[in-house]
Motif scaffolding. Sequence first.
Motif, PDB file in Angstrom:
ATOM      1  N   ARG A 106      25.956   9.342   9.272  1.00 12.37           N
ATOM      2  CA  ARG A 106      27.287   9.815   8.908  1.00 12.37           C
ATOM      3  C   ARG A 106      27.553  10.995   9.285  1.00 12.37           C
ATOM      4  O   ARG A 106      28.726  11.321  10.033  1.00 12.37           O
ATOM      5  CB  ARG A 106      27.225   9.926   7.214  1.00 12.37           C
ATOM      6  N   TRP A 113      37.585  10.947   8.020  1.00  6.94           N
ATOM      7  CA  TRP A 113      37.325  10.113   9.256  1.00  6.94           C
ATOM      8  C   TRP A 113      38.770   9.617   9.664  1.00  6.94           C
ATOM      9  O   TRP A 113      39.787   9.500   8.692  1.00  6.94           O
ATOM     10  CB  TRP A 113      36.571   8.945   9.267  1.00  6.94           C
ATOM     11  N   ARG A 117      21.087   6.982   6.253  1.00  7.77           N
ATOM     12  CA  ARG A 117      22.668   6.983   6.043  1.00  7.77           C
ATOM     13  C   ARG A 117      23.263   8.347   6.068  1.00  7.77           C
ATOM     14  O   ARG A 117      24.210   8.369   6.933  1.00  7.77           O
ATOM     15  CB  ARG A 117      22.883   6.234   4.918  1.00  7.77           C
ATOM     16  N   LEU A 142      28.194  10.481  13.209  1.00  7.96           N
ATOM     17  CA  LEU A 142      29.252  10.034  13.449  1.00  7.96           C
ATOM     18  C   LEU A 142      30.650  10.897  13.519  1.00  7.96           C
ATOM     19  O   LEU A 142      31.638  10.366  13.769  1.00  7.96           O
ATOM     20  CB  LEU A 142      29.356   8.558  12.766  1.00  7.96           C
ATOM     21  N   THR A 179      32.864   8.577   3.921  1.00  3.28           N
ATOM     22  CA  THR A 179      32.591   8.225   5.374  1.00  3.28           C
ATOM     23  C   THR A 179      31.079   7.798   5.529  1.00  3.28           C
ATOM     24  O   THR A 179      30.893   7.218   6.451  1.00  3.28           O
ATOM     25  CB  THR A 179      32.140   9.768   5.967  1.00  3.28           C
ATOM     26  N   THR A 180      30.592   7.724   4.295  1.00  2.11           N
ATOM     27  CA  THR A 180      28.936   7.100   4.272  1.00  2.11           C
ATOM     28  C   THR A 180      29.324   5.498   4.144  1.00  2.11           C
ATOM     29  O   THR A 180      28.622   4.837   4.792  1.00  2.11           O
ATOM     30  CB  THR A 180      28.031   7.340   3.259  1.00  2.11           C
ATOM     31  N   TYR A 225      28.857  22.444   3.331  1.00  4.28           N
ATOM     32  CA  TYR A 225      28.723  21.913   1.912  1.00  4.28           C
ATOM     33  C   TYR A 225      27.462  21.946   1.334  1.00  4.28           C
ATOM     34  O   TYR A 225      26.172  21.972   1.898  1.00  4.28           O
ATOM     35  CB  TYR A 225      28.683  20.452   2.499  1.00  4.28           C
ATOM     36  N   GLU A 282      37.680   2.785  15.321  1.00  8.35           N
ATOM     37  CA  GLU A 282      37.394   1.895  16.512  1.00  8.35           C
ATOM     38  C   GLU A 282      38.968   1.700  17.391  1.00  8.35           C
ATOM     39  O   GLU A 282      38.531   1.478  18.551  1.00  8.35           O
ATOM     40  CB  GLU A 282      37.484   0.291  15.623  1.00  8.35           C
ATOM     41  N   LEU A 334      23.728   8.343  -4.209  1.00  4.47           N
ATOM     42  CA  LEU A 334      24.571   7.759  -3.428  1.00  4.47           C
ATOM     43  C   LEU A 334      24.227   6.362  -2.838  1.00  4.47           C
ATOM     44  O   LEU A 334      25.066   5.425  -2.747  1.00  4.47           O
ATOM     45  CB  LEU A 334      25.098   8.714  -2.127  1.00  4.47           C
ATOM     46  N   THR A 335      22.858   6.120  -2.503  1.00  5.23           N
ATOM     47  CA  THR A 335      22.637   4.771  -1.856  1.00  5.23           C
ATOM     48  C   THR A 335      22.956   3.707  -3.053  1.00  5.23           C
ATOM     49  O   THR A 335      23.320   2.481  -2.751  1.00  5.23           O
ATOM     50  CB  THR A 335      21.239   4.770  -1.427  1.00  5.23           C
ATOM     51  N   VAL A 363      34.465  12.802   0.229  1.00  2.00           N
ATOM     52  CA  VAL A 363      34.774  12.682   1.594  1.00  2.00           C
ATOM     53  C   VAL A 363      33.283  12.067   2.015  1.00  2.00           C
ATOM     54  O   VAL A 363      33.095  11.266   2.889  1.00  2.00           O
ATOM     55  CB  VAL A 363      34.919  13.963   2.234  1.00  2.00           C
ATOM     56  N   VAL A 364      32.058  12.448   1.603  1.00  2.00           N
ATOM     57  CA  VAL A 364      30.648  12.557   1.887  1.00  2.00           C
ATOM     58  C   VAL A 364      30.619  10.483   1.713  1.00  2.00           C
ATOM     59  O   VAL A 364      29.960   9.867   2.511  1.00  2.00           O
ATOM     60  CB  VAL A 364      29.532  13.048   1.404  1.00  2.00           C
ATOM     61  N   CYS A 371      32.289  15.852  -2.054  1.00  2.00           N
ATOM     62  CA  CYS A 371      31.491  14.591  -2.292  1.00  2.00           C
ATOM     63  C   CYS A 371      32.269  13.256  -2.079  1.00  2.00           C
ATOM     64  O   CYS A 371      31.650  12.282  -1.595  1.00  2.00           O
ATOM     65  CB  CYS A 371      30.691  14.624  -3.577  1.00  2.00           C
ATOM     66  N   LEU A 424      24.387  12.841  -4.692  1.00  2.00           N
ATOM     67  CA  LEU A 424      24.034  12.516  -3.406  1.00  2.00           C
ATOM     68  C   LEU A 424      22.597  11.618  -3.509  1.00  2.00           C
ATOM     69  O   LEU A 424      22.431  10.822  -2.655  1.00  2.00           O
ATOM     70  CB  LEU A 424      23.512  13.846  -2.593  1.00  2.00           C
ATOM     71  N   VAL A 480      30.760   0.351   9.994  1.00  2.00           N
ATOM     72  CA  VAL A 480      30.916   0.477  11.466  1.00  2.00           C
ATOM     73  C   VAL A 480      29.663  -0.484  12.161  1.00  2.00           C
ATOM     74  O   VAL A 480      29.669  -1.145  13.129  1.00  2.00           O
ATOM     75  CB  VAL A 480      31.057   1.663  12.180  1.00  2.00           C
ATOM     76  N   TYR A 481      28.452  -0.033  11.584  1.00  2.00           N
ATOM     77  CA  TYR A 481      27.194  -0.676  11.880  1.00  2.00           C
ATOM     78  C   TYR A 481      27.009  -2.091  11.594  1.00  2.00           C
ATOM     79  O   TYR A 481      26.568  -2.974  12.212  1.00  2.00           O
ATOM     80  CB  TYR A 481      25.907   0.119  11.421  1.00  2.00           C
ATOM     81  N   LYS A 512      31.785   4.058   5.296  1.00  2.00           N
ATOM     82  CA  LYS A 512      32.549   3.680   6.602  1.00  2.00           C
ATOM     83  C   LYS A 512      31.492   3.666   7.642  1.00  2.00           C
ATOM     84  O   LYS A 512      31.452   2.872   8.450  1.00  2.00           O
ATOM     85  CB  LYS A 512      33.424   4.671   7.070  1.00  2.00           C
ATOM     86  N   THR A 513      30.257   4.369   7.621  1.00  2.00           N
ATOM     87  CA  THR A 513      29.164   4.415   8.497  1.00  2.00           C
ATOM     88  C   THR A 513      28.583   3.392   8.320  1.00  2.00           C
ATOM     89  O   THR A 513      28.315   2.517   9.353  1.00  2.00           O
ATOM     90  CB  THR A 513      28.199   5.504   8.063  1.00  2.00           C
ATOM     91  N   ILE A 514      28.109   2.540   7.208  1.00  2.00           N
ATOM     92  CA  ILE A 514      27.748   1.372   6.830  1.00  2.00           C
ATOM     93  C   ILE A 514      28.607   0.129   7.597  1.00  2.00           C
ATOM     94  O   ILE A 514      28.076  -0.667   8.421  1.00  2.00           O
ATOM     95  CB  ILE A 514      27.106   1.071   5.308  1.00  2.00           C
TER      96      ILE A 514
END
Lengths: 212, 82
Positions: A194, A126, A190, A197, B43-44, A211, A131, B11-12, B39-40, B37, B8, B50-51, B46-48
């Motif tokens: 992801r 990203w 999630r 987004l 970005t995951t 992937y 933002e 990941l959580t 990157v995933v 992985c 994966l 931004v929310y 970052k996803t959390i």
Amino acid sequence: MPAEATPVAPADAPSDELDLVSRARAGDGAAFSLLIDRYEGRIFRLAMNITQNREDAEDVLQEAFLKAYEHLDQFQGNSKFYTWIVRIAVNQALMKLRKRKSDRTISLDEQIDTGEDMVVREVAAWDPDPEERYSREEMNGILTEAIDGLLPIYRTVFTLRDVDGLSTEETAEALDLSVPAVKSRLLRARLQLRDKLTRFFKRKGDDAFAYM
Amino acid sequence: MLTCKQFLSELTDYLDEKTSTELREKLQRHITECPNCWVVCDTTKKTIQVYKGMQSCSIPEDVHARLMAAVERKIADCGKPK
């Protein structure tokens, strides 16, 4: 009220919460109004998440707070008030869904994962500051649209866990799911968000590639 | 080495820092060797973020007003909760 041991509130519950509940229990409407002010927005969002209908969500919101008031004596104080009222609201919302599809039993957990929703489609780094590329309204629009595209169970778990900040255990308690079920749904939520987004936030020039 | 699929599935717990030290080291080794992985995972995370930064949800005025009216009626009707 019979004498009983003073409950100990969870460490991260607002410190005045037990006090507000016991005042409301004694008939102090103003104390109950303060609890409403604190949680109505999140309960309404949760109800919208599940019912996806504004009118139903409003009914759920009202029923949840009225039931909570009626049964305040059942709130033990060893979980957060929010977790307790979420549970009431989820039950009310599911009843709405059942009424809408009268011949079917519905649970929030009814959509069984097929594994396909764990596929990662978009792999691209990203922008360091996505933002900055979008205005606040655009950003909110993107985030809302992405979350609205999830199945209700994923949306609900993600909202409680990652937006409202409940723990995995509290989310499980509120939704009457097991902890592993919450974890698996959270992971899927999630990853799907992801993916959605990434389409907006990926660094220019980076293309998605396959992937796994 | 872990497969991407194994990475994966953890990941959580990895992002929530809920794994054992041993597993955490394995997962960290995997992302240093697997750019996809990494990157995933990044970005995951970052996803959390931004929310988390999303504005708290507001409730429409009319919905709030009707809720308060319903609660006031309830309190007037039955007084103290049970």
